[in-house]
Motif scaffolding. Structure first.
Motif: not given
Length: 394
Positions: A82-97
């Motif tokens: 989880r930490q790996y994929i978040n560090d790799k693609y942080p922009e993928s989480l930017s619009e999650i609400t």
């Protein structure tokens, strides 16, 4: 606490039996949904209540049990997927609400929807190896087929192909991905759409590089961001025993060809089990003598549990830990992965502090080895000679 995960909203993992998960680390912990032989679509499964429940728990800062593999890693102080994929693609989480999906956009796709394989590794099973499944059929007196189990319907192609411009990364595993038609069809579509920048990661046994007149080098020459993780757990006779079907000379030849052509695009991925722990120094010597700098040995066989390293006698595990510590103390070779993960500490933890194997597991290990050696006309005592000394202590 930020417990979000890219996989939960933007990930897709497909298995041969039609199981759909957010990621491979979650798969097997809790069943999240099945395509049910095409009666359900991927979009429908990804919107089922359990998926929303998991995503909502992340939004609430909770640790849902479906993601225990990552939570356990993090709680033990190790770096999780989880930490790996978040560090790799942080922009993928930017619009999650919200826990509910607002679209079907995928950023990470894990393709292992076929069990077709040219090996029957002892740590595998019929779900992920067609050759294993043929062997199982003979064991259980089932109708013998080619053993292939896969799902490759129009919905899978439509979901993936419609997302080609969104996808940031493909992960191809198996079975053996270089024998999987879906892999080659995806590569052809990526080529057609000129998505040469997409990240492509393989978990391959490297026994076969061609498929129906196509050579994987023809695609790899065009792509700018790919990596082949080569599954090698041991060398020579032990390799051919642990991963039955291995032809060591063929693997060596293919590895030499890749190293010469793509020196920065591959690495050795070793999975540690009771069968290859004693052979790690030989593997390390092979890696070092061939000038390979990208390698990892921090994966462990936990299923089947009877192959976990804790099956080995405690006194012998202590000897192996001392031997491996001494190896790296005297060697210029690093014990860590290129990402800095401390493989030696994880080895010590698994060998000495993770007693997952029960007495029943140890009995099951010996029964399993006897049966497989008889079926495959092999001998653990020849391929893995340390068992001659420790067999009676298991």
């Amino acid at each position: 606490m930020n417990n979000l995960c890219v996989y939960a909203w933007k990930g897709l993992q497909l298995s041969p039996d039609g199981e759909v998960s957010m990621c491979c680390f979650q798969h097997g912990v809790q069943k999240l949904g099945n395509l049910d032989n095409g009666r359900k679509t991927i979009a429908q499964v990804r919107r089922e209540p359990l998926w929303n429940e998991i995503r909502q728990s992340m939004l609430d800062g909770e640790q849902h049990p479906a993601c225990n593999k990552c939570w356990n890693q993090e709680n033990a102080g190790f770096y999780s997927a989880r930490q790996y994929i978040n560090d790799k693609y942080p922009e993928s989480l930017s619009e999650i609400t919200s826990a509910e999906l607002i679209d079907d956009e995928l950023h990470h796709v894990d393709i292992r929807q076929s069990n077709i394989c040219n090996m029957k590794c002892l740590s595998c099973n019929g779900s992920y190896s067609s050759l294993w499944r043929v062997e199982e059929a003979k064991d259980w007196d089932w109708p013998v087929t080619n053993g292939v189990v896969e799902i490759a319907n129009d919905d899978i192609y439509e979901t993936i192909f419609s997302n080609i411009q969104n996808i940031k990364e493909f992960y191809f595993a198996g079975g053996e991905p270089l024998m999987n038609k879906v892999h080659w069809d995806i590569m052809e579509e990526l080529d057609r759409q000129k998505r040469y920048d997409v990240k492509i990661v393989y978990n391959t046994n490297l026994l076969k590089l061609e498929y129906k007149g196509k050579h994987v080098f023809d695609y790899w020459d065009k792509f700018t961001n790919w990596h082949a993780g080569i599954s090698i757990d041991a060398v020579e006779e032990r390799a051919e025993y642990v991963r039955t079907g291995t032809i060591w000379e063929k693997i060596e030849g293919n590895l030499t060809a890749i190293q010469a052509r793509y020196p920065m695009n591959f690495g050795i991925d070793c999975t540690v089990s009771a069968l290859n722990a004693a052979g790690l120094p030989d593997l390390f010597n092979f890696i070092r003598s061939n000038g390979i700098t990208n390698y990892r040995w921090n994966n462990y066989v936990h299923s089947p549990r009877k192959l976990h390293v804790s099956v080995l006698p405690r006194f012998y595990r202590e000897q192996l830990v001392a031997q491996i510590e001494d190896y790296f103390a005297k060697s210029s070779m690093s014990a860590n992965t290129v990402l800095g993960e401390d493989c030696l500490e994880q080895f010590k933890h698994q060998m000495l502090n993770n007693e997952v194997a029960t007495e029943d597991d140890k009995i099951a290990f010996k029964d399993f080895i006897r049966h497989k050696d008889n079926t495959r006309k092999n001998s653990i005592f020849e391929a893995c000679p340390e068992f001659s000394d420790i067999w009676n202590f298991i």
